[in-house]
Motif scaffolding. Structure first.
Motif, PDB file in Angstrom:
ATOM      1  N   VAL A  38       1.035  -1.427   0.036  1.00 46.36           N
ATOM      2  CA  VAL A  38       0.196   0.137   0.282  1.00 46.36           C
ATOM      3  C   VAL A  38       1.341   1.130   0.366  1.00 46.36           C
ATOM      4  N   TYR A  57      -6.382   7.556 -10.051  1.00 47.17           N
ATOM      5  CA  TYR A  57      -6.441   7.840  -7.711  1.00 47.17           C
ATOM      6  C   TYR A  57      -6.042   6.344  -7.644  1.00 47.17           C
ATOM      7  N   TRP A  58      -6.688   5.764  -6.810  1.00 52.14           N
ATOM      8  CA  TRP A  58      -7.019   4.408  -6.747  1.00 52.14           C
ATOM      9  C   TRP A  58      -6.282   3.644  -7.832  1.00 52.14           C
ATOM     10  N   THR A  60      -4.198  -0.632  -9.382  1.00 53.44           N
ATOM     11  CA  THR A  60      -3.485  -1.456  -8.355  1.00 53.44           C
ATOM     12  C   THR A  60      -2.348  -2.347  -9.444  1.00 53.44           C
ATOM     13  N   HIS A  69      -0.655  -1.452  -4.976  1.00 56.81           N
ATOM     14  CA  HIS A  69      -1.975  -0.617  -4.746  1.00 56.81           C
ATOM     15  C   HIS A  69      -1.963   1.010  -4.403  1.00 56.81           C
ATOM     16  N   ARG A  70      -1.768   1.513  -4.980  1.00 55.09           N
ATOM     17  CA  ARG A  70      -1.683   3.150  -5.301  1.00 55.09           C
ATOM     18  C   ARG A  70      -2.236   4.098  -4.951  1.00 55.09           C
ATOM     19  N   ILE A  71      -2.299   4.869  -3.622  1.00 52.85           N
ATOM     20  CA  ILE A  71      -2.945   5.367  -3.201  1.00 52.85           C
ATOM     21  C   ILE A  71      -2.779   7.192  -3.816  1.00 52.85           C
ATOM     22  N   GLY A  94      -6.137   9.265   2.299  1.00 52.52           N
ATOM     23  CA  GLY A  94      -6.795   7.925   1.172  1.00 52.52           C
ATOM     24  C   GLY A  94      -6.711   6.053   1.260  1.00 52.52           C
ATOM     25  N   VAL A  98      -8.676   1.481   0.793  1.00 55.12           N
ATOM     26  CA  VAL A  98      -8.265  -0.330   0.696  1.00 55.12           C
ATOM     27  C   VAL A  98      -8.027  -0.501   1.583  1.00 55.12           C
TER      28      VAL A  98
END
Length: 409
Positions: A38, A57-58, A60, A69-71, A94, A98
């Motif tokens: 994360v 944005y969010w 993967t 998992h990108r925030i 953010g 997740v």
């Protein structure tokens, strides 16, 4: 093992904490572990979201076998203490969607949280308690101490609150790992028992970063002759390093046509440094962007002298990650450190660089004069030997992997 990693920085960032967390995640995935990460969209050290991730944005993605998992987060163009606090809190907020999703998936065997930001550990700690999973807090920088000592945050009430949160996270973690003996001592001072701590130093891939001759360096690309004397600072151009001293020293070499100062990297202090060099008419101070990893050995081979600079107030609160690459490349480093710090002790003990007083123009001038007028080959040989013996990526990560196995027994 199923390993869950939290960290604001990750691959493909080339410097700082993201470099190490990214390499660790990839290495564990390559060993057959199930790795989830994360992290934020990449932005460091440029303090600008990388082009590939702008407007996203969010999301993967897969990086070297790890599920990442990108925030999204707020990234200030001009970094101030207040904006950095907002930046870090935006990342923590953010994470929430997740975090909930992961809470209802299969349980992980271990949670690893890289700090800073120190308060990132709140959500991973809550996850570990709810799921009955051991958590390791890994301290790369003692962020709150540094903010206090560098005068970045002066409100005592706010500082005390941050110290309280930090102590709570550290003491409630199953283990606390960090990168140097000096930082372990400071963590002990926060009430964390030594048997709760793990030494997990930064590493270098000594098989990829190695000494190269000048002919294979980037001198030709940078418009430099083999006979030129090149002093290199490469990495983050931030507040902890005290890089203004490079401009002050370069002024003393203004009439030397064969001495060049290379500043390679990005960061919040870059524009100020560029403007200072321009105002002083310092044409021998040259700025270049960060180079890709496959050019790192060639970049390091460009220099006769490497600068590893820190302010006095940052002693043992941070350990400069750039030093590992310099040592592996057999480089000669001028290191600012005071007696009693981990950095001073290790460089002095193994005779692999020249230690000078921090924030001193005179000391840095004297160090450069010594380096460009004397035989420094012994230092360079010692540097490479130390990297091979103590900084091997494979050995350090293999040892840490065993620590994770032992925690789960």
């Amino acid at each position: 093992m199923r390993i869950l990693i939290f960290g604001i920085n990750y691959s493909p960032e080339l410097t700082g904490i993201g470099k190490y967390t990214g390499e660790m995640g990839s290495w564990f995935a390559q060993q057959g572990h199930n790795v989830h990460v994360v992290t934020a969209v990449p932005y460091y050290p440029e303090w600008e979201v990388h082009e590939k991730y702008k407007g996203k944005y969010w999301i993967t993605e897969d990086i070297d076998g790890a599920t990442v998992h990108r925030i999204p987060l707020y990234v200030p163009k001009n970094v101030t203490s207040a904006k950095r606090i907002i930046h870090e809190f935006s990342f923590v907020l953010g994470i929430v969607p997740v975090w909930f999703k992961l809470l209802f998936t299969k349980k992980f065997d271990v949670v690893f949280c890289a700090a800073p930001p120190f308060h990132l550990g709140i959500l991973p700690l809550l996850y570990s308690k709810l799921k009955g999973v051991p958590m390791i807090t890994h301290v790369q920088d003692l962020q709150v101490d540094a903010a206090k000592e560098l005068g970045m945050i002066k409100n005592k009430t706010f500082l005390n609150l941050m110290f309280s949160i930090e102590r709570f996270i550290l003491k409630k973690s199953k283990k606390v790992s960090t990168i140097s003996l000096g930082m372990q001592l400071k963590i002990s001072g926060k009430g964390v028992n030594t048997n709760q701590q793990i030494l997990f130093p930064n590493w270098v891939d000594e098989n990829n970063i190695m000494p190269l001759p000048k002919e294979q360096s980037l001198r030709q690309q940078f418009g430099l002759k083999d006979s030129d004397k090149v002093i290199l600072y490469s990495g983050n151009l931030g507040e902890k390093q005290g890089l203004e001293v490079i401009i002050d020293v370069a002024l003393k070499y203004k009439d030397r046509s064969d001495v060049y100062f290379l500043i390679v990297g990005s960061g919040g202090g870059k524009e100020k440094l560029e403007q200072s060099a321009k105002d002083a008419g310092l044409t021998q101070v040259m700025f270049f962007p960060l180079q890709p990893y496959n050019k790192l050995s060639a970049l390091l081979a460009t220099a006769d002298v490497h600068l590893v600079l820190q302010k006095k107030s940052a002693a043992d609160l941070v350990m400069p990650s750039k030093l590992t690459g310099i040592l592996a490349a057999g480089g000669f480093a001028i290191v600012t450190a005071e007696p009693g710090t981990s950095l001073y002790t290790v460089v002095n003990q193994y005779n692999m660089g020249l230690i000078i007083e921090p924030e001193s123009t005179e000391a840095l001038c004297n160090g450069i004069e010594y380096a460009i007028n004397n035989d420094i080959s012994t230092y360079k040989l010692n540097a490479r030997k130390y990297a091979e013996a103590y900084l091997s990526k494979e050995n350090i990560l293999r040892d840490f992997e065993q620590q994770l196995v032992d925690i789960n027994k």
